[in-house]
Design a protein around this motif. Structure first.
Motif, mmCIF file in Angstrom:
data_model
loop_
_atom_site.group_PDB
_atom_site.id
_atom_site.type_symbol
_atom_site.label_atom_id
_atom_site.label_comp_id
_atom_site.label_asym_id
_atom_site.label_seq_id
_atom_site.Cartn_x
_atom_site.Cartn_y
_atom_site.Cartn_z
ATOM 1 N N LEU A 45 -13.204 4.126 -10.862
ATOM 2 C CA LEU A 45 -13.724 2.771 -10.693
ATOM 3 C C LEU A 45 -13.481 2.278 -9.265
ATOM 4 N N TRP A 46 -12.249 2.425 -8.767
ATOM 5 C CA TRP A 46 -11.928 1.995 -7.407
ATOM 6 C C TRP A 46 -12.756 2.768 -6.380
ATOM 7 N N LEU A 47 -12.901 4.061 -6.598
ATOM 8 C CA LEU A 47 -13.668 4.880 -5.669
ATOM 9 C C LEU A 47 -15.129 4.465 -5.662
ATOM 10 N N GLY A 48 -15.692 4.212 -6.821
ATOM 11 C CA GLY A 48 -17.073 3.760 -6.902
ATOM 12 C C GLY A 48 -17.274 2.443 -6.169
ATOM 13 N N ARG A 49 -16.321 1.543 -6.317
ATOM 14 C CA ARG A 49 -16.406 0.265 -5.613
ATOM 15 C C ARG A 49 -16.308 0.482 -4.097
ATOM 16 N N ALA A 50 -15.431 1.380 -3.682
ATOM 17 C CA ALA A 50 -15.285 1.672 -2.252
ATOM 18 C C ALA A 50 -16.582 2.244 -1.685
ATOM 19 N N GLU A 51 -17.206 3.125 -2.436
ATOM 20 C CA GLU A 51 -18.450 3.727 -1.967
ATOM 21 C C GLU A 51 -19.559 2.682 -1.844
ATOM 22 N N LYS A 52 -19.547 1.700 -2.706
ATOM 23 C CA LYS A 52 -20.571 0.644 -2.671
ATOM 24 C C LYS A 52 -20.342 -0.338 -1.529
ATOM 25 N N THR A 53 -19.136 -0.383 -0.987
ATOM 26 C CA THR A 53 -18.831 -1.339 0.075
ATOM 27 C C THR A 53 -18.781 -0.662 1.441
ATOM 28 N N ALA A 54 -19.525 0.400 1.613
ATOM 29 C CA ALA A 54 -19.522 1.144 2.882
ATOM 30 C C ALA A 54 -19.678 0.199 4.064
ATOM 31 N N GLY A 55 -18.792 0.338 5.025
ATOM 32 C CA GLY A 55 -18.850 -0.483 6.224
ATOM 33 C C GLY A 55 -18.151 -1.822 6.098
ATOM 34 N N SER A 56 -17.704 -2.177 4.916
ATOM 35 C CA SER A 56 -17.035 -3.451 4.679
ATOM 36 C C SER A 56 -15.537 -3.320 4.961
ATOM 37 N N THR A 57 -14.919 -4.454 5.254
ATOM 38 C CA THR A 57 -13.467 -4.451 5.447
ATOM 39 C C THR A 57 -12.724 -4.171 4.140
ATOM 40 N N TRP A 58 -13.430 -4.261 3.023
ATOM 41 C CA TRP A 58 -12.824 -3.989 1.720
ATOM 42 C C TRP A 58 -12.732 -2.502 1.413
ATOM 43 N N GLN A 59 -13.467 -1.681 2.125
ATOM 44 C CA GLN A 59 -13.562 -0.273 1.755
ATOM 45 C C GLN A 59 -12.205 0.441 1.790
ATOM 46 N N MET A 60 -11.454 0.284 2.849
ATOM 47 C CA MET A 60 -10.186 1.005 2.958
ATOM 48 C C MET A 60 -9.170 0.576 1.897
ATOM 49 N N PRO A 61 -9.012 -0.722 1.625
ATOM 50 C CA PRO A 61 -8.103 -1.090 0.532
ATOM 51 C C PRO A 61 -8.553 -0.524 -0.825
ATOM 52 N N LEU A 62 -9.862 -0.430 -1.031
ATOM 53 C CA LEU A 62 -10.361 0.155 -2.281
ATOM 54 C C LEU A 62 -10.057 1.653 -2.333
ATOM 55 N N PHE A 63 -10.201 2.337 -1.202
ATOM 56 C CA PHE A 63 -9.794 3.746 -1.143
ATOM 57 C C PHE A 63 -8.302 3.876 -1.451
ATOM 58 N N GLY A 64 -7.505 2.944 -0.932
ATOM 59 C CA GLY A 64 -6.068 2.964 -1.195
ATOM 60 C C GLY A 64 -5.750 2.795 -2.671
ATOM 61 N N ALA A 65 -6.465 1.891 -3.326
ATOM 62 C CA ALA A 65 -6.258 1.687 -4.767
ATOM 63 C C ALA A 65 -6.638 2.941 -5.540
ATOM 64 N N ALA A 66 -7.723 3.597 -5.125
ATOM 65 C CA ALA A 66 -8.130 4.847 -5.781
ATOM 66 C C ALA A 66 -7.067 5.915 -5.585
ATOM 67 N N GLU A 67 -6.517 5.979 -4.385
ATOM 68 C CA GLU A 67 -5.476 6.978 -4.103
ATOM 69 C C GLU A 67 -4.230 6.735 -4.959
ATOM 70 N N GLU A 68 -3.843 5.464 -5.103
ATOM 71 C CA GLU A 68 -2.686 5.134 -5.946
ATOM 72 C C GLU A 68 -2.931 5.522 -7.405
ATOM 73 N N ALA A 69 -4.129 5.276 -7.891
ATOM 74 C CA ALA A 69 -4.459 5.641 -9.272
ATOM 75 C C ALA A 69 -4.456 7.158 -9.442
ATOM 76 N N HIS A 70 -4.935 7.884 -8.425
ATOM 77 C CA HIS A 70 -4.890 9.347 -8.477
ATOM 78 C C HIS A 70 -3.446 9.826 -8.536
ATOM 79 N N ALA A 71 -2.582 9.241 -7.727
ATOM 80 C CA ALA A 71 -1.174 9.646 -7.722
ATOM 81 C C ALA A 71 -0.530 9.404 -9.088
ATOM 82 N N ALA A 72 -0.842 8.270 -9.692
ATOM 83 C CA ALA A 72 -0.291 7.971 -11.022
ATOM 84 C C ALA A 72 -0.821 8.955 -12.059
#
Length: 112
Positions: free
Chosen positions: A24-51
């Motif tokens: 879900l986080w990754l999909g949101r990050a992909e949809k916000t390409a170029g936005s300042t929100w993209q990197m925090p969304l990638f971070g949330a996806a990474e945290e969920a992957h780690a968990a």
């Protein structure tokens, strides 16, 4: 033994939920390409992957403690396959995250 089995099943369920959240986080990050929100969304996806990875690791360790797959009780025979499928899904999702983050990092920022 019942508490031990509950812990294994809980780890599998939790891993699946974390993997769903990562997608879900990754999909949101992909949809916000170029936005300042993209990197925090990638971070949330990474945290969920780690968990998810931690819960898969815990499930695998618990299953190994029960012994070889061919000696497991019939009720548990499917669990190693489910854990392996979760690991494959996690690996694929992590690859997608890496590819998306690399593509985002390659895009120029701002205007010169």
């Amino acid at each position: 033994m019942t508490h031990y089995l509950d812990a294994i099943i809980s780890a599998i369920r939790d891993a699946g939920q974390h993997l769903d959240a990562a997608k879900l986080w990754l999909g949101r990050a992909e949809k916000t390409a170029g936005s300042t929100w993209q990197m925090p969304l990638f971070g949330a996806a990474e945290e969920a992957h780690a968990a998810a990875r931690a819960r898969i690791d815990a499930a695998e360790a618990s299953l190994r403690e029960l012994g070889p797959v061919d000696t497991l009780p019939a009720v548990l025979v499917e669990l190693p396959g489910r854990v392996a499928a979760l690991r494959r899904a996690l690996d694929a999702s992590e690859k997608r995250l890496i590819d998306a983050a690399l593509a985002a990092a390659a895009r120029p920022l701002g205007h010169a």
